[in-house]
Write a protein that holds these residues in place. Sequence first.
Motif, PDB file in Angstrom:
ATOM      1  N   ALA A  47      28.647  67.071 127.586  1.00 55.46           N
ATOM      2  CA  ALA A  47      28.756  68.408 128.179  1.00 55.46           C
ATOM      3  C   ALA A  47      29.249  69.444 127.178  1.00 55.46           C
ATOM      4  N   THR A  48      29.957  69.006 126.129  1.00 54.30           N
ATOM      5  CA  THR A  48      30.558  69.964 125.203  1.00 54.30           C
ATOM      6  C   THR A  48      30.189  69.701 123.741  1.00 54.30           C
ATOM      7  N   ASP A  49      29.902  68.457 123.374  1.00 55.17           N
ATOM      8  CA  ASP A  49      29.689  68.135 121.965  1.00 55.17           C
ATOM      9  C   ASP A  49      28.243  68.282 121.513  1.00 55.17           C
ATOM     10  N   THR A  50      27.306  68.145 122.416  1.00 52.72           N
ATOM     11  CA  THR A  50      25.893  68.211 122.052  1.00 52.72           C
ATOM     12  C   THR A  50      25.066  68.546 123.284  1.00 52.72           C
ATOM     13  N   VAL A  51      23.796  68.851 123.081  1.00 53.98           N
ATOM     14  CA  VAL A  51      22.904  69.197 124.192  1.00 53.98           C
ATOM     15  C   VAL A  51      21.725  68.230 124.211  1.00 53.98           C
ATOM     16  N   VAL A  52      21.536  67.582 125.351  1.00 55.22           N
ATOM     17  CA  VAL A  52      20.370  66.712 125.566  1.00 55.22           C
ATOM     18  C   VAL A  52      19.578  67.307 126.730  1.00 55.22           C
ATOM     19  N   PRO A  53      18.615  68.195 126.439  1.00 57.51           N
ATOM     20  CA  PRO A  53      17.847  68.819 127.521  1.00 57.51           C
ATOM     21  C   PRO A  53      16.857  67.847 128.133  1.00 57.51           C
ATOM     22  N   VAL A  54      16.707  67.912 129.441  1.00 57.55           N
ATOM     23  CA  VAL A  54      15.752  67.063 130.148  1.00 57.55           C
ATOM     24  C   VAL A  54      14.877  67.937 131.030  1.00 57.55           C
ATOM     25  N   SER A  55      13.662  67.498 131.246  1.00 59.05           N
ATOM     26  CA  SER A  55      12.728  68.232 132.101  1.00 59.05           C
ATOM     27  C   SER A  55      11.833  67.245 132.827  1.00 59.05           C
ATOM     28  N   GLY A  56      11.303  67.685 133.952  1.00 56.08           N
ATOM     29  CA  GLY A  56      10.431  66.810 134.736  1.00 56.08           C
ATOM     30  C   GLY A  56      10.442  67.195 136.197  1.00 56.08           C
ATOM     31  N   ASP A  57      10.005  66.287 137.037  1.00 53.42           N
ATOM     32  CA  ASP A  57       9.891  66.538 138.468  1.00 53.42           C
ATOM     33  C   ASP A  57      11.193  66.131 139.161  1.00 53.42           C
ATOM     34  N   PHE A  58      12.183  67.021 139.155  1.00 54.10           N
ATOM     35  CA  PHE A  58      13.450  66.756 139.833  1.00 54.10           C
ATOM     36  C   PHE A  58      14.092  68.088 140.213  1.00 54.10           C
ATOM     37  N   THR A  59      15.049  68.016 141.125  1.00 54.30           N
ATOM     38  CA  THR A  59      15.819  69.183 141.518  1.00 54.30           C
ATOM     39  C   THR A  59      17.201  68.709 141.938  1.00 54.30           C
ATOM     40  N   ALA A  60      18.100  69.655 142.191  1.00 57.34           N
ATOM     41  CA  ALA A  60      19.468  69.306 142.566  1.00 57.34           C
ATOM     42  C   ALA A  60      19.470  68.459 143.840  1.00 57.34           C
ATOM     43  N   GLY A  61      20.265  67.395 143.826  1.00 52.73           N
ATOM     44  CA  GLY A  61      20.340  66.491 144.962  1.00 52.73           C
ATOM     45  C   GLY A  61      19.508  65.234 144.798  1.00 52.73           C
ATOM     46  N   ASP A  62      18.619  65.207 143.795  1.00 57.43           N
ATOM     47  CA  ASP A  62      17.794  64.022 143.562  1.00 57.43           C
ATOM     48  C   ASP A  62      18.585  62.956 142.797  1.00 57.43           C
ATOM     49  N   VAL A  63      18.036  61.758 142.776  1.00 47.93           N
ATOM     50  CA  VAL A  63      18.530  60.671 141.930  1.00 47.93           C
ATOM     51  C   VAL A  63      17.359  60.225 141.060  1.00 47.93           C
ATOM     52  N   VAL A  64      17.533  60.334 139.741  1.00 53.43           N
ATOM     53  CA  VAL A  64      16.440  60.095 138.800  1.00 53.43           C
ATOM     54  C   VAL A  64      16.699  58.814 138.007  1.00 53.43           C
ATOM     55  N   PRO A  65      15.758  57.862 137.979  1.00 53.61           N
ATOM     56  CA  PRO A  65      15.923  56.671 137.132  1.00 53.61           C
ATOM     57  C   PRO A  65      15.705  57.035 135.668  1.00 53.61           C
ATOM     58  N   LEU A  66      16.711  56.781 134.824  1.00 55.24           N
ATOM     59  CA  LEU A  66      16.622  57.089 133.402  1.00 55.24           C
ATOM     60  C   LEU A  66      16.915  55.842 132.575  1.00 55.24           C
ATOM     61  N   ASP A  67      16.231  55.717 131.450  1.00 57.55           N
ATOM     62  CA  ASP A  67      16.495  54.661 130.477  1.00 57.55           C
ATOM     63  C   ASP A  67      17.101  55.296 129.235  1.00 57.55           C
ATOM     64  N   LEU A  68      18.319  54.879 128.887  1.00 53.06           N
ATOM     65  CA  LEU A  68      19.002  55.363 127.693  1.00 53.06           C
ATOM     66  C   LEU A  68      18.894  54.279 126.622  1.00 53.06           C
ATOM     67  N   THR A  69      18.209  54.592 125.516  1.00 55.10           N
ATOM     68  CA  THR A  69      17.992  53.615 124.448  1.00 55.10           C
ATOM     69  C   THR A  69      18.842  53.979 123.241  1.00 55.10           C
ATOM     70  N   PHE A  70      19.574  52.986 122.712  1.00 59.60           N
ATOM     71  CA  PHE A  70      20.500  53.206 121.607  1.00 59.60           C
ATOM     72  C   PHE A  70      19.964  52.578 120.319  1.00 59.60           C
ATOM     73  N   SER A  71      20.611  52.908 119.211  1.00 63.94           N
ATOM     74  CA  SER A  71      20.140  52.486 117.896  1.00 63.94           C
ATOM     75  C   SER A  71      20.184  50.975 117.701  1.00 63.94           C
ATOM     76  N   ASP A  72      21.008  50.268 118.465  1.00 65.36           N
ATOM     77  CA  ASP A  72      21.073  48.809 118.334  1.00 65.36           C
ATOM     78  C   ASP A  72      19.999  48.109 119.161  1.00 65.36           C
ATOM     79  N   GLY A  73      19.104  48.879 119.794  1.00 67.91           N
ATOM     80  CA  GLY A  73      18.037  48.317 120.603  1.00 67.91           C
ATOM     81  C   GLY A  73      18.381  48.135 122.060  1.00 67.91           C
ATOM     82  N   THR A  74      19.643  48.394 122.420  1.00 72.47           N
ATOM     83  CA  THR A  74      20.060  48.251 123.818  1.00 72.47           C
ATOM     84  C   THR A  74      19.508  49.405 124.658  1.00 72.47           C
ATOM     85  N   THR A  75      19.037  49.086 125.861  1.00 69.66           N
ATOM     86  CA  THR A  75      18.563  50.095 126.808  1.00 69.66           C
ATOM     87  C   THR A  75      19.328  49.952 128.112  1.00 69.66           C
TER      88      THR A  75
END
Length: 230
Positions: free
Chosen positions: A106-134
Amino acid sequence: MPHLRRSALAGLLLAVVPAAALSACGFDYPTDRVNTIAAGVNDRSGDVDALGIRILATAQGEGRLIGSLANNLREDASLDEVSSADGVTADFEPVEVAGRGTVNLATDTVVPVSGDFTAGDVVPLDLTFSDGTTLSLDVPVVKPCFQYTQVPTDLPSASESPSEKGSGKSTEASTEGTEGEDAHAEEGEDAHTEESEDAHAEESEDAHAEEGGDATFNCADEAPAPEGAH
């Protein structure tokens, strides 16, 4: 004698029951468990913990990822990709997380997202890291109200660089300079009256649009009180 035997038996039972009850508790005490209170979703299954992850929506289909990343390793790691089977995308540079360090999205960096969602939704997201973990998360979408009003929502445009912004200002200043006194004299009192009328009409239109706009993003006058705090 019978009376003494009954007293001895009762004392023996009192001594045995607490010991049996304590042995049944084991060592997994509730006070020893991790308890992260947050409006978002948490996942501690990887080398990098994802804590309080949410999408702060600025409009329908637009927003930014907020929450925290905590690196459990001594080596540096990074969040390299955010994707979704539902078509939600995120275009950003890898977010570096130092060894044993944390990053506040929220304060150190910006990760903008876009797509078919609005406030109140629950969106399935996959976060992939440099060690290969998702990490696969069901991320809630919140609107910029109450505690989220302090989070910047004016996201930088990927198609507009700082140099382009600067050149635009220079062009604007040059245009104003060429107009000079002729433009100022040409406006006069009539232009001032017209400007006042236009401003008044614009304010009325904005107020009407806010009143009749997307109610999904309207904020209540007061923050909801915690349940039971009445």
